[in-house]
Design a protein around this motif. Structure first.
Motif, PDB file in Angstrom:
ATOM      1  N   GLU A   1       1.526  -1.680  -4.655  1.00  0.00           N
ATOM      2  CA  GLU A   1       0.289  -0.891  -4.616  1.00  0.00           C
ATOM      3  C   GLU A   1      -0.676  -1.474  -5.642  1.00  0.00           C
ATOM      4  O   GLU A   1      -0.331  -1.604  -6.814  1.00  0.00           O
TER       5      GLU A   1
ATOM      6  N   ALA B   1      -2.142  -1.050   3.842  1.00  0.00           N
ATOM      7  CA  ALA B   1      -3.184  -1.122   2.807  1.00  0.00           C
ATOM      8  C   ALA B   1      -4.463  -0.421   3.260  1.00  0.00           C
ATOM      9  O   ALA B   1      -5.520  -0.606   2.672  1.00  0.00           O
TER      10      ALA B   1
ATOM     11  N   PRO C   1      -7.652  12.209   9.772  1.00  0.00           N
ATOM     12  CA  PRO C   1      -6.615  11.361  10.383  1.00  0.00           C
ATOM     13  C   PRO C   1      -5.279  11.239   9.661  1.00  0.00           C
ATOM     14  O   PRO C   1      -4.332  10.717  10.221  1.00  0.00           O
TER      15      PRO C   1
ATOM     16  N   GLY D   1       0.833  -1.205   0.000  1.00  0.00           N
ATOM     17  CA  GLY D   1       0.000   0.000   0.000  1.00  0.00           C
ATOM     18  C   GLY D   1       0.864   1.249   0.000  1.00  0.00           C
ATOM     19  O   GLY D   1       1.940   1.280   0.621  1.00  0.00           O
TER      20      GLY D   1
ATOM     21  N   ASN E   1      -6.896  17.313   1.593  1.00  0.00           N
ATOM     22  CA  ASN E   1      -5.614  17.964   1.934  1.00  0.00           C
ATOM     23  C   ASN E   1      -5.487  18.478   3.366  1.00  0.00           C
ATOM     24  O   ASN E   1      -4.499  19.142   3.689  1.00  0.00           O
TER      25      ASN E   1
END
Ligand SMILES: Cc1cc2nc3c(=O)[nH]c(=O)nc-3n(C[C@H](O)[C@H](O)[C@H](O)COP(=O)(O)OP(=O)(O)OC[C@H]3O[C@@H](n4cnc5c(N)ncnc54)[C@H](O)[C@@H]3O)c2cc1C
Ligand code: SF4
Length: 787
Positions: A34, A284, A537, A11, A91
């Motif tokens: 990925e 991931a 987060p 990931g 963002n």
């Protein structure tokens, strides 16, 4: 021959990109796998046809960025692509509030929430990530940016309601270089580490188009592909897009084996591949990492029962303000102008010292992400409503039949393909400290989430009520999103599933992210959060990944065992489990020293004392770390921490040392006697707590004894996690002898590392101490008789 690297990172979102960069920069060979595609500025979908194919579902030949999941109590949108969530995120970079790192805070439905990390520990990592991502607030005070209706209405509402409001940092380039003035559409100076999309790529400063959530075609977003992943590639990391990991397992002899497929966008069958590594970093995302661990649970028998727990949607709640008015006229909000989110209102938390306030939250202005139009359709009129109604009806049917199709990407693709909707409303985005009591599990091989709004009802009511008041003071109409009537939420911030904790009973991974029971396996993404972050987060996920990478890069740094002395009595695992890491290498002013030791030998079940000869093979590999060399040398029992693993069939294979202590030349009860003591707590494959209590006898004798004495370890295996001084009371399970081979000893000499100021001097002092102690014991002035 199989491909082998130091680290595989699964990931490339916030956790993966940060870890990959730090490990590559630290000299490790790194491969990033990925599943999603690579998207350069200009590649992001804008036409209706392209939007209809912008979803992730390889079975339906869809390789786009949006991965939409539907579970019983919630829907979730996550991203698939090189750069993970940063490709479609808004963002916002915010630090978790200091007091929201709660400790053993009771939860409404039972249990508790606990963060085994503090804001103070994360602050230096927050600083680093913010710097790398170019975090800067929306420049509202500059004329070109001042016409931001949605920003002003939120500020006005906050002032009216007496709530605090601010402009959070955004990972967006408003200026062409860090010291320049903001200006629209100027070319951005290239980064010194280049750009993974190629040298020809040109990026331009933000032109306020409001399309951040569907990918920035100007390159103004400082997304992970332009920052961390480009820097990782610059340091040698091998970034492999369209590479989806399917299986992981420990590798015989250490490390991990990773099976993945390489997707073929031209329609060919996925190409299966295998790679092995010393360290495996799972990043991931909450859903991806937890799914991988659940699917591979059999191959990872040491996994804690905490797997799947602590899930929450980070309190996400999407609502709408419609027809905002100023006096008797509609107030233009320009909701599609500017970055998607520009400002935030804060609702205090009880933990801030406001009794009765409830659980804290933030409310932010939302732009018009085109992909979310399907949610807002109910505010629209005409033919589009019929499509939305059908969609909702299908969802309702699934809801009541209890058999939802958990991956909705294809369905949404069809819906949007028939006509994008346009609405005139300002989305309000709420998030905060909901109740992290959701559980992720497998149902018929598919990922399932058991989570409801019930235990978070008070929290959601408070956020909705505040949003209603915001609507009132703005003269606007308040609308819940259609999902709310089914008591469902849609989250873009799923967290938890493989949480960190102080011990395996509390978390899947230690407070840094290393998985209990599986050394060298790490969780570095949102899955590791032990509860809601409360704010957006990604910055916290990135900061925790940065902290984990620092830990991995410390000399011999893999483990979570504290140097704290074991406390409590026989089998007092609770007391031992609670021993929090007592600082680690490289802390201000201190110099740490570490080395790695491997010993092999035999063990006999039922034996009370070690004796030479045969038995079951038994070995360990430990990294011994003295966090503060000065203190280590000054204290009489010269205590360091021991981290690593024990391996023997009698224990069920390789077992992680959950806590370990090592004393070098501790007093041995006579002037010419010293002991090297080892105390290692672990759990065998049958879940039984065990302690290896070992000692090397360093006795006076001829110098030819030095090698034998210092290279032979006698040990007993005891029942329970036995604290120092309690061996006599413990049940002995067996005993054995381990030796270090000369070749391993020579190898051990190459593993000495120091970190902190004056490392060379620390090494010299350590060496002088070592030789001095041996001279004291074996030197000619001593008696020639052994006792
Ligand atoms: C629309 C939207 C807006 C958001 N806005 C913000 C915001 O403004 N601020 C903020 O802080 N957060 C925001 N978020 C949330 C943020 O994007 C996530 O919290 C963050 O990306 C999670 O980081 P992560 O490292 O856990 O995983 P991700 O960033 O989701 O990365 C996981 C990666 O792993 C890949 N993957 C999954 N399974 C596999 C597999 N088996 N093999 C290989 N690869 C795999 C995925 O494709 C993905 O690229 C937003 C999210 C969305 C959807
Ligand atoms: S507002 Fe437009 S230009 Fe600015 S960061 Fe978002 S997508 Fe890029």
């Amino acid at each position: 021959m199989r491909e082998h690297v130091d680290a595989v990172v699964v990931g490339s979102g916030f956790g993966g990109a940060v870890t990959a960069y730090r490990l590559a920069e630290g000299g490790k060979s790194v491969v990033v796998l990925e599943r999603g595609d690579k998207f350069a500025p200009g590649d992001f979908p804008r036409s209706r046809t392209d939007m209809s194919r912008a979803f992730w579902d390889p079975k339906a030949s869809l390789y786009g960025m949006f991965d939409v999941w539907s579970f019983d109590g919630l829907d979730s949108v996550v991203s698939s692509g090189l750069g993970g969530g940063s490709l479609i995120y808004a963002n916002v970079l915010m630090r978790k509030d200091e007091r929201w790192f709660v400790h053993e805070q009771p939860l409404p439905g039972g249990g508790y929430e606990n963060w085994p990390v503090s804001r103070a520990e994360l602050d230096p990592h927050y600083d680093e990530v913010e710097r790398m991502l170019g975090g800067t607030p929306y420049p509202l005070d500059r004329p070109a940016y001042a016409r931001a209706g949605k920003t002003h209405v939120l500020q006005d509402a906050a002032a009216e309601l007496g709530l605090s409001w601010h402009l959070p940092k955004l990972a967006v380039s408003f200026a062409p270089s860090p010291d320049a003035e903001p200006a629209l559409g100027l070319e951005i100076a290239p980064a010194p580490y280049g750009n993974l999309h190629g040298d020809h790529i040109r990026r331009f400063t933000c032109r306020l188009c409001g399309e951040c959530d569907i990918g920035c075609n100007d390159g103004a977003k400082n997304s992970l592909d332009h920052t961390y992943l480009s820097a990782a590639q610059h340091h040698g990391a091998d970034l492999r897009e369209l590479s989806e990991v399917r299986a992981i397992r420990p590798r015989h002899g250490g490390g991990y084996e990773v099976e993945y497929v390489r997707h073929d966008k031209t329609g060919g069958a996925p190409d299966p591949r295998t790679i092995t590594c010393d360290r495996l970093v799972l990043a991931a995302g909450t859903l991806g990492t937890t799914y991988l661990l659940l699917r591979n649970r059999k191959a990872l028998p040491g996994l804690s029962d905490a797997l799947g727990t602590r899930f929450s949607g980070n309190g996400d709640l999407l609502t709408f303000l419609l027809n905002t008015r100023e006096r008797d006229r509609l107030r233009p909000l320009d909701a599609s102008r500017g970055p998607v989110i520009t400002s935030a209102i804060r609702l205090p938390d009880e933990a801030d010292g406001f009794p009765g306030a409830g659980r804290g939250a933030y409310i932010q202005d939302g732009g018009y992400p085109a992909f979310a139009d399907w949610i807002t359709a109910q505010a629209d009129v005409g033919g589009n409503v019929a499509r939305m109604a059908r969609f909702l009806l299908d969802r309702f049917r699934e809801f009541i039949s209890g058999a939802p199709d958990t991956n909705l990407s294809q369905e949404l693709s069809e819906l949007i393909g028939q006509g994008a909707l346009s609405v005139s409303s300002l989305p309000l985005l709420g998030m905060g400290r909901d109740t992290p009591d959701g559980v992720l599990a497998l149902r018929d091989g598919r990922l399932d989430v058991a989570w409801t709004t019930q235990t978070s009802e008070q929290y959601f009511e408070r956020v909705r009520e505040t949003m209603r008041r915001i609507a009132d003071v703005l003269g606007a109409e308040y609308k819940d999103n259609p999902m709310w009537f089914l008591k469902r939420i849609i989250t873009v911030h799923p967290v938890g599933g493989a949480p960190i904790g102080r011990h395996p009973g509390e978390g899947v991974a230690d407070p840094f992210g290393e998985v209990y029971g599986h050394p060298g396996l790490y969780v570095a993404d949102a899955a590791a959060m032990p509860g809601p972050v409360g704010v957006n987060p990604s910055l916290t996920i990135a900061a925790m990944a940065n902290r984990l990478a620092s830990r991995i890069l410390e000399p011999g740094g893999t483990g979570q065992a504290a140097a704290a002395r074991p406390a409590g009595g026989v089998g007092d695992d609770a007391a031992c489990d609670r021993a929090e890491p007592e600082g680690h290498a490289g802390q201000a002013g201190r110099t740490s020293l570490s080395f790695t030791e491997e010993m092999k030998g035999h063990y006999r079940a039922g034996a009370g004392n070690p004796s030479p000869g045969s038995g079951e093979p038994f070995s360990f590999r430990l990294t011994i770390t003295a966090d503060d060399v000065d203190r280590f040398l000054a204290e009489p029992d010269h205590l360091a921490r021991a981290e690593g693993w024990i391996e023997s069939a009698v224990c069920g294979g390789r077992r992680r040392v959950e806590a370990g202590w090592f004393n070098l030349f501790a007093p041995g009860g006579a002037p010419d006697r010293r002991l090297m003591r080892y105390r290692l707590h672990f759990t065998d494959a049958d879940g039984r707590l065990r302690t290896l209590s070992g000692w090397k006898n360093v006795f006076h004798g001829p110098p030819t004894d030095i090698w034998a004495d210092t290279s032979t370890l006698f040990f007993r295996l005891l029942e329970g996690h036995v604290a120092e001084g309690k061996d006599e009371e413990a049940l002995i399970v067996g005993a054995g002898t381990l030796r270090i081979e000369l070749v391993d000893f020579i190898q051990q000499l190459t593993t000495f590392r120091t970190e902190g100021p004056k490392g060379l001097s620390a090494l010299e002092r350590f060496a002088r101490f070592f030789v001095g102690e041996l001279w004291d014991v074996y030197g000619p002035a001593k008696r020639k008789v052994r006792v």
